[in-house]
Write a protein that holds these residues in place. Structure first.
Motif, PDB file in Angstrom:
ATOM      1  N   TYR A  50       0.827  -1.209   0.000  1.00  0.00           N
ATOM      2  CA  TYR A  50       0.000   0.000   0.000  1.00  0.00           C
ATOM      3  C   TYR A  50       0.862   1.260   0.000  1.00  0.00           C
ATOM      4  O   TYR A  50       0.553   2.227  -0.709  1.00  0.00           O
ATOM      5  N   ALA A  51       1.929   1.266   0.792  1.00  0.00           N
ATOM      6  CA  ALA A  51       2.816   2.437   0.844  1.00  0.00           C
ATOM      7  C   ALA A  51       3.473   2.680  -0.507  1.00  0.00           C
ATOM      8  O   ALA A  51       3.614   3.829  -0.938  1.00  0.00           O
ATOM      9  N   SER A  54       0.538   3.928  -3.007  1.00  0.00           N
ATOM     10  CA  SER A  54       0.011   5.269  -2.767  1.00  0.00           C
ATOM     11  C   SER A  54       1.094   6.329  -2.593  1.00  0.00           C
ATOM     12  O   SER A  54       0.772   7.503  -2.477  1.00  0.00           O
ATOM     13  N   LYS A  55       2.352   5.895  -2.544  1.00  0.00           N
ATOM     14  CA  LYS A  55       3.481   6.798  -2.323  1.00  0.00           C
ATOM     15  C   LYS A  55       3.314   7.593  -1.034  1.00  0.00           C
ATOM     16  O   LYS A  55       3.639   8.769  -0.954  1.00  0.00           O
ATOM     17  N   GLU A  56       2.786   6.919  -0.030  1.00  0.00           N
ATOM     18  CA  GLU A  56       2.558   7.532   1.278  1.00  0.00           C
ATOM     19  C   GLU A  56       3.492   6.878   2.288  1.00  0.00           C
ATOM     20  O   GLU A  56       3.485   5.660   2.461  1.00  0.00           O
ATOM     21  N   THR A  57       4.295   7.676   2.964  1.00  0.00           N
ATOM     22  CA  THR A  57       5.290   7.125   3.883  1.00  0.00           C
ATOM     23  C   THR A  57       4.827   7.123   5.334  1.00  0.00           C
ATOM     24  O   THR A  57       5.579   6.713   6.206  1.00  0.00           O
ATOM     25  N   SER A  58       3.605   7.529   5.590  1.00  0.00           N
ATOM     26  CA  SER A  58       3.147   7.587   6.975  1.00  0.00           C
ATOM     27  C   SER A  58       2.850   6.207   7.560  1.00  0.00           C
ATOM     28  O   SER A  58       2.663   6.082   8.768  1.00  0.00           O
ATOM     29  N   VAL A  59       2.798   5.159   6.734  1.00  0.00           N
ATOM     30  CA  VAL A  59       2.528   3.815   7.238  1.00  0.00           C
ATOM     31  C   VAL A  59       3.806   3.051   7.588  1.00  0.00           C
ATOM     32  O   VAL A  59       3.732   1.947   8.106  1.00  0.00           O
TER      33      VAL A  59
END
Length: 86
Positions: A50-51, A54-59
């Protein structure tokens, strides 16, 4: 990237279902512990997919926390299991 994430999600889902079956029908406690450790690793891998998708590093802290909980849980159960065998 969407196709790769979809394929990874399907493979992780199938592996999780097979592992859950092993956890529920495992003949011994150690089989169930290994299955739960595998499920924890698959959850961390799912978060990593998922990270990346979505290119999201908060996970990333959640991935690290899951890895730590999985390791500590397996180490604790194996330590107490060895103590019970004596």
């Amino acid at each position: 990237m969407t196709v790769v994430a979809g394929v990874a999600a399907v493979l992780l889902s199938v592996a999780a279902l097979l592992t859950l079956f092993r956890v529920l029908t495992g003949p011994s406690t150690l089989d169930r512990v290994v299955g739960m450790d595998s499920l924890t690793a698959m959850a961390a891998a799912g978060l990593a997919v998922y990270a990346a998708w979505s290119k999201e590093t908060s996970v990333v802290p959640a991935i690290v926390a899951l890895a730590l909980v999985g390791f500590l849980g397996s180490a604790a159960v194996s330590r107490f299991r060895v103590r019970d065998d004596r």
